[in-house]
Design an enzyme around this catalytic site. Structure first.
Site, PDB file in Angstrom:
ATOM      1  N   SER A 153      43.121  40.872  43.578  1.00  0.00           N
ATOM      2  CA  SER A 153      43.633  39.500  43.558  1.00  0.00           C
ATOM      3  C   SER A 153      44.632  39.338  42.420  1.00  0.00           C
ATOM      4  O   SER A 153      44.747  40.201  41.548  1.00  0.00           O
ATOM      5  CB  SER A 153      42.484  38.523  43.343  1.00  0.00           C
ATOM      6  OG  SER A 153      42.022  38.630  42.012  1.00  0.00           O
ATOM      7  N   LYS A 154      45.315  38.222  42.463  1.00  0.00           N
ATOM      8  CA  LYS A 154      46.287  37.949  41.400  1.00  0.00           C
ATOM      9  C   LYS A 154      45.576  37.857  40.054  1.00  0.00           C
ATOM     10  O   LYS A 154      46.100  38.279  39.033  1.00  0.00           O
ATOM     11  CB  LYS A 154      47.037  36.663  41.714  1.00  0.00           C
ATOM     12  CG  LYS A 154      48.001  36.283  40.611  1.00  0.00           C
ATOM     13  CD  LYS A 154      48.982  35.224  41.014  1.00  0.00           C
ATOM     14  CE  LYS A 154      49.957  34.932  39.895  1.00  0.00           C
ATOM     15  NZ  LYS A 154      49.308  34.506  38.657  1.00  0.00           N
ATOM     16  N   ARG A 155      44.372  37.316  40.105  1.00  0.00           N
ATOM     17  CA  ARG A 155      43.624  37.191  38.847  1.00  0.00           C
ATOM     18  C   ARG A 155      43.334  38.540  38.200  1.00  0.00           C
ATOM     19  O   ARG A 155      43.460  38.710  36.992  1.00  0.00           O
ATOM     20  CB  ARG A 155      42.319  36.432  39.093  1.00  0.00           C
ATOM     21  CG  ARG A 155      42.381  35.067  38.463  1.00  0.00           C
ATOM     22  CD  ARG A 155      41.077  34.324  38.500  1.00  0.00           C
ATOM     23  NE  ARG A 155      39.968  34.964  37.831  1.00  0.00           N
ATOM     24  CZ  ARG A 155      38.708  34.846  38.276  1.00  0.00           C
ATOM     25  NH1 ARG A 155      38.437  34.149  39.338  1.00  0.00           N
ATOM     26  NH2 ARG A 155      37.727  35.417  37.614  1.00  0.00           N
TER      27      ARG A 155
END
Ligand code: GLU
Length: 511
Positions: free
Chosen positions: A264-266
């Site tokens: 994910s972007k996180r």
């Protein structure tokens, strides 16, 4: 064999995820290999998720990595328009075809009525309540209402959707090029909405209709779409397009670097690597995410890295130019298992691609940085520096960021090296070395080295013992490229002045 026509079909709901670039790449490789056609279709039927600038971003990203589009958004072609929001009337017509053939129906249920239905089923012990072959008969739709009632509702402007009439008991089978046979029972599928009340088609209808009209031969897309594939197969059947149904290839997920779950972007933010090809500024939040381009990745290196996320050629060769990838690529060699996103590997590829460039090409990166810093430098000198540094750089900006000392005397000195290596012995040797160098009439890397050997021999101290202190005085750090070459490049006077400054200013410890 059927002419290969593949499509990359992103939704402009934000920046293109790096996994999307991989999807585009695999499509592109197959198209190039077979001299087929690569199509870009913009799937923007979900108006609520539309993000301004996203389409332009996608097009620029593909251009930057070198994935060229033969037909589609931004290019045009025989099946234009390639933006689904501009094809509304086409979908309407096909939805009507399904209704006429009794494979779809109008549904007038309000949001509250749908909620009530779900609640009712939950209370009756149904885990995942669905609008399906059983429940549809208790709802407000053209299967339960009379023809007249339906006409009245539609004429009266009551909002409605069109749903697919999914059969109650049917095995749906598809042969995925990567996963093999996938079988799903129709009871697992609900009566999906095909046309929304705003008159727009849903993804499923638009996707299938367009793949058919655009004569797509292979649907290569992310694994997250695999659950939709049986529904699409059903649509092909109901439209009577089974004989031209594309072949499906669902690509493995990109996983977090540790393999635990979807990337994910996180994760990317936390671990400090880009998730988007180009820098993206979120128009809603104003948040800026640095892209691979801006972080200094070379497009060829990035493509090479992405190609290996889920595919391998079956040999130990890792460096592949785009042409070589085009030749070696095989859909059948794509893995089923998710691919761990090892961003150190992305850096490794970047290093390899930088090293493969000539010193002259690399010098341009340094010259660009120097220009921004208002520092002048001859091309010849930049080429020499690039040659000395090339084995140690990961990004083009490193030539300047890790090579400032070629242009500026260090202002700071690595504390750790100072405390370990800067002592009275080092100061004694370096002072003598400074004096010896200042008397030389010619100076280069060889002379720097022999002079150092002479000075240390005369003082009876091993040169190795003070080498790091010398490097510290010249560059401020304890490690870096060949020190003698650094001294040759900065020149005799600068060497003398830097040693002199360090000897006079750095705190001395007893050895
Ligand atoms: N619009 C879908 C997406 O955003 C395309 C899926 C497909 O390729 O069928 O990924």
């Amino acid at each position: 064999m059927r002419e290969v026509r593949v499509r990359f079909a992103p939704s402009p709901t934000g920046a293109l995820h790096i996994g999307g670039v991989r999807t585009a790449l695999y499509n592109f490789l197959l198209a190039r290999q077979t001299k087929g056609t690569m199509i870009l279709r913009i799937e923007d039927t979900d108006q609520t998720r539309y993000v301004p600038g996203a389409e332009e971003y996608i097009i620029e990203s593909l251009k930057w990595v070198g994935i060229t589009i033969d037909e589609g958004a931004g290019v045009g072609g025989p099946h234009a328009p390639y933006r689904q929001s501009e094809r509304q009337s086409i979908y309407k017509q096909y939805a009507q075809q399904l209704i006429d053939a009794d494979h779809a129906y109008y549904a007038f249920d309000t949001a509250e009525e749908l909620d009530q239905m779900r609640e009712r089923l939950k209370t009756a012990g149904v885990d995942t309540p669905q609008y399906n072959a059983i429940t549809r008969m208790q709802m407000k739709n053209s299967l339960t209402l009379s023809k007249d009632e339906v006409k009245k509702l539609i004429d009266g402007g009551t909002p409605y959707v069109i749903r697919l009439k999914v059969p109650r008991k049917e095995e749906i089978r598809l042969n995925d090029l990567i996963r093999g046979w996938v079988t799903v029972h129709s009871s697992q599928i609900d009566d999906k909405v095909l046309m929304k009340s705003d008159g727009m088609p849903t993804y499923h209808l638009a996707n299938v209709v367009d793949d058919y009209l655009m004569k797509i031969s292979h649907v290569i897309r992310g694994e997250e779409w695999l659950p939709s594939a049986p529904l699409h197969v059903l649509l092909y059947k109901y439209f009577g397009w089974e004989d031209v149904m594309p072949q499906f290839a669902h690509l493995p997920l990109l996983l977090k670097p540790d393999g635990n779950g979807k990337l994910s972007k996180r994760d990317a933010d936390q671990l400090g690597f880009p998730i988007f090809p180009l820098t993206w500024r979120d128009p809603n939040t104003g948040e800026v995410a640095v892209g691979y381009r801006e972080a200094g990745y070379l497009p060829d290196a990035l493509l090479n890295f992405l190609a290996f996320l889920g595919w391998n050629p079956g040999t130990t060769q890792e460096i592949f130019s785009l042409e070589q990838l085009t030749e070696a690529f095989q859909l059948e060699r794509i893995n089923k298992a998710g691919a761990k996103f090892d961003f150190h590997k992305a850096q490794w590829f970047n290093q390899q691609y930088l090293r493969a460039k000539s010193d002259k090409e690399l010098a341009q990166f340094l010259l660009e940085s120097l220009k921004k810093e208002n520092i002048s430098c001859s091309e010849e000198k930049a080429v020499t520096i690039a040659g000395v540094m090339k084995e140690r750089v990961t990004f083009p900006k490193d030539f300047w960021e890790h090579g400032r000392f070629f242009f500026q005397a260090p202002e700071k000195f690595d504390e750790g090296v100072v405390s370990k290596k800067w002592n009275d012995e080092a100061v004694k040797v370096l002072s003598a070395y400074r004096d010896a160098v200042s008397k030389l009439s010619a100076f280069d890397a060889n002379i720097a080295k022999t002079t150092l050997d002479e000075v240390t021999a005369a003082l009876n101290i091993g040169a190795g013992k003070i080498l790091q202190a010398l490097r510290l005085s010249i560059t401020g750090a304890g490690g870096g490229p060949d020190l003698m070459m650094i001294m040759e490049i900065i020149g005799k006077n600068e060497v003398v002045s830097r040693i002199d400054h360090a000897v006079k200013t750095l705190p001395v410890k007893k050895s």
